[in-house]
Design a protein around this motif. Sequence first.
Motif, PDB file in Angstrom:
ATOM      1  N   ILE A   1       0.838  -1.205   0.000  1.00  0.00           N
ATOM      2  CA  ILE A   1       0.000   0.000   0.000  1.00  0.00           C
ATOM      3  C   ILE A   1       0.873   1.256   0.000  1.00  0.00           C
ATOM      4  O   ILE A   1       0.577   2.245  -0.671  1.00  0.00           O
TER       5      ILE A   1
ATOM      6  N   SER B   1      -8.810   5.275  -4.235  1.00  0.00           N
ATOM      7  CA  SER B   1      -8.254   4.832  -2.952  1.00  0.00           C
ATOM      8  C   SER B   1      -9.236   5.099  -1.810  1.00  0.00           C
ATOM      9  O   SER B   1      -9.407   4.271  -0.913  1.00  0.00           O
TER      10      SER B   1
ATOM     11  N   LEU C   1      -7.503  -0.662  -3.525  1.00  0.00           N
ATOM     12  CA  LEU C   1      -6.677   0.367  -2.903  1.00  0.00           C
ATOM     13  C   LEU C   1      -5.313   0.444  -3.581  1.00  0.00           C
ATOM     14  O   LEU C   1      -4.790   1.534  -3.851  1.00  0.00           O
TER      15      LEU C   1
ATOM     16  N   ARG D   1      -3.611   3.560  -5.604  1.00  0.00           N
ATOM     17  CA  ARG D   1      -2.264   4.062  -5.312  1.00  0.00           C
ATOM     18  C   ARG D   1      -1.401   4.092  -6.576  1.00  0.00           C
ATOM     19  O   ARG D   1      -0.645   5.036  -6.804  1.00  0.00           O
TER      20      ARG D   1
ATOM     21  N   PHE E   1      -7.269  10.382   1.641  1.00  0.00           N
ATOM     22  CA  PHE E   1      -7.400  10.369   0.183  1.00  0.00           C
ATOM     23  C   PHE E   1      -8.495  11.313  -0.286  1.00  0.00           C
ATOM     24  O   PHE E   1      -8.373  11.946  -1.344  1.00  0.00           O
TER      25      PHE E   1
END
Length: 488
Positions: A67, A109, A118, A122, A184
Motif C-alpha cells: 500500500i 483509494s 486500494l 495508489r 485520500f
Amino acid sequence: MTSTVSFSPSAPPSAPGTRGAPRRRSVTAAMCVCVLVAQSLVAAMNLAIPKIAASGMHPSPAQLLWIVDTYVIVFAGLLIPAGALGDRFGRKGVLMSGLGIFAAGALLSALAPTIPLLLAGRALSGAGAALLVPATMSVLLYATPPERKSGAVAAWSAAMGVGGMVGNAGGALILQFLPWQGLFWAYVPLGLALLVWVARSAPRVPRQTAALDLPGSALLIAGAAALLFGIIEGPGLGWGSAQVLGSFALALVIFAVFVRHGLRSPHPVLDPRLFRVPRLRAGTVGIAVAFFGMFALFFVNAQFLQYVKGYSPLQTGLAIVPLALGMTAVTKYGVRWAQRAGEAGTTGCGLALIAAGLLLLSTAGAGTPYLLYLIPLLLMSTGAGLAMPPLSHAIVTSVPADRSGMGSGLQGAARELGAALGIAVVGTVLSVRLSADGGPAAGTPGTSLPDPTAFADAAAFGYRIAAAVLLLVGTVVVAGLRKRRAKS
C-alpha cells in the motif's frame, strides 16, 4: 526531502504572455504547489498505516508495505519517460492529465473496499504524479525570464523538500479527526483545484521532438516490482519458497534485459553507458542510499510514535516537522561545504550522520523524552542536507549537455527507488522480528495492535539494519567520488 534539478541552457525562451509579474508569480506558485502535493502523499501515507492496519480490510504486513510502496514504484518507474511524453504531446496538457489521474487515483483509494482496489488507486496516483512532476519544471522554465530562472528552480526544489513536511503535518491533522479514507478524500478536491489553477494560469509550451521508450519503462517498473515482491513477500511465503526465489531470479533477468535494451535502443529511457562515469555512478547510488535511510525512518517513525509512545496522529506528524525544517536549512550550505571539503568528504560526512541518527534511534524506547528523541532526527536532517547537494551536482555535471533531462530524471528515479527499497527492507525486518518475538506485526489479521516493547525492539533492529546498509554502500559511494577526483 531535498531535490536538485538541472535545466538545459537550450531551454525554450520565456513565454511572451507570462512576463508580467502577477502572472509569472501565479505560474511559479502553481508549479510549486503541484510538486509539493505529489511529494506530500509519500510522507502522509506512513501516518495512515496504523489506521489501515486496524481497518476492516485486515491487511497483512506485506500488504501494508505494498500500500505504501505501490505509489512510489510507479512514480519512480514513469518519471523519466513522462518527461519525454510532455515534450512530444505538450507539457501543459500532460501536466493537467497528470493532475486528473492523480485525483482519480485518490478517489479510487478513498472508495476502495478491498486491498486490490486500494493498490490500484495508489498506482493510478503514482502514474499521475510521474506525469505532473517533470511537466511542472518545463512549464516553469518556459514561463520565467532568463534572469529569474535560477530563483524559480530554487523555489521548485524547495517545494519538493517541503512536500514531506507538509505531508506529515497536513496528513496528521486529517487523520487526527477522520478515518484513513479522509486522507485520500482530501487529495481529490486538491488535485481538481490545481487542475483548474493550471488551466487558467499556465502557458502552453511549444512541443519538441522526443522519443518514447515504452518497452524500457515497462522493464524498469517490472524489474523493481519483482525485486520488491521478493523482499516484501519473503517473510510470509518463506525465503526459500519457489515464489520468492523466482521473483529474485526474475528481477535479475528483467534488469539484464533492460540493460541490453538500453544498449541497443537509439533513444533509451536510461542509457546504461552513462554509468561508465564513476562520478555519475557514485552520485546515483548515493542518492538512492540516502533516501533508503530517510524513508526507513519515515516508515518506522510514524508507527513507533503511535504504537510505542502513544502519540496521536497529530502529535506524530508534528513531531517529525523539525527534521524537514533542519534539512531545508542545511541544504543551502551543502554545496558551499563541498567546495571547501570536497564532494567525497561532504558526502561521506552526510551519509555517516544519517547512519548515526538511525543508530541513536535504535536506543529509543517508550520512556525516551521527545527532546532527546529529536537529537537523532536533527542529525539525520543535517546529514541529508549535506549529502544531497554534492550528490546531485555529481550527476548533473557528469551527464552530457544534450542529456540534461535524463540526468534530472535519473535523480528522481534514484530518489524514489531508494525510498521504495528503504520502506520494503525495514518493513520486512519489522515483520520478521515481531514474528520471531512471538508478537503480532501491524496488520496481522485477527490480532491486536503490536506490543509496544516488542515493536520498539523490532524497530531498533530495523534501524540498525538500515544504518549498516548506509555505512556499507556509503563507503562505496565515497570511494567512487574519490576515484574520479584522483583521475582528474
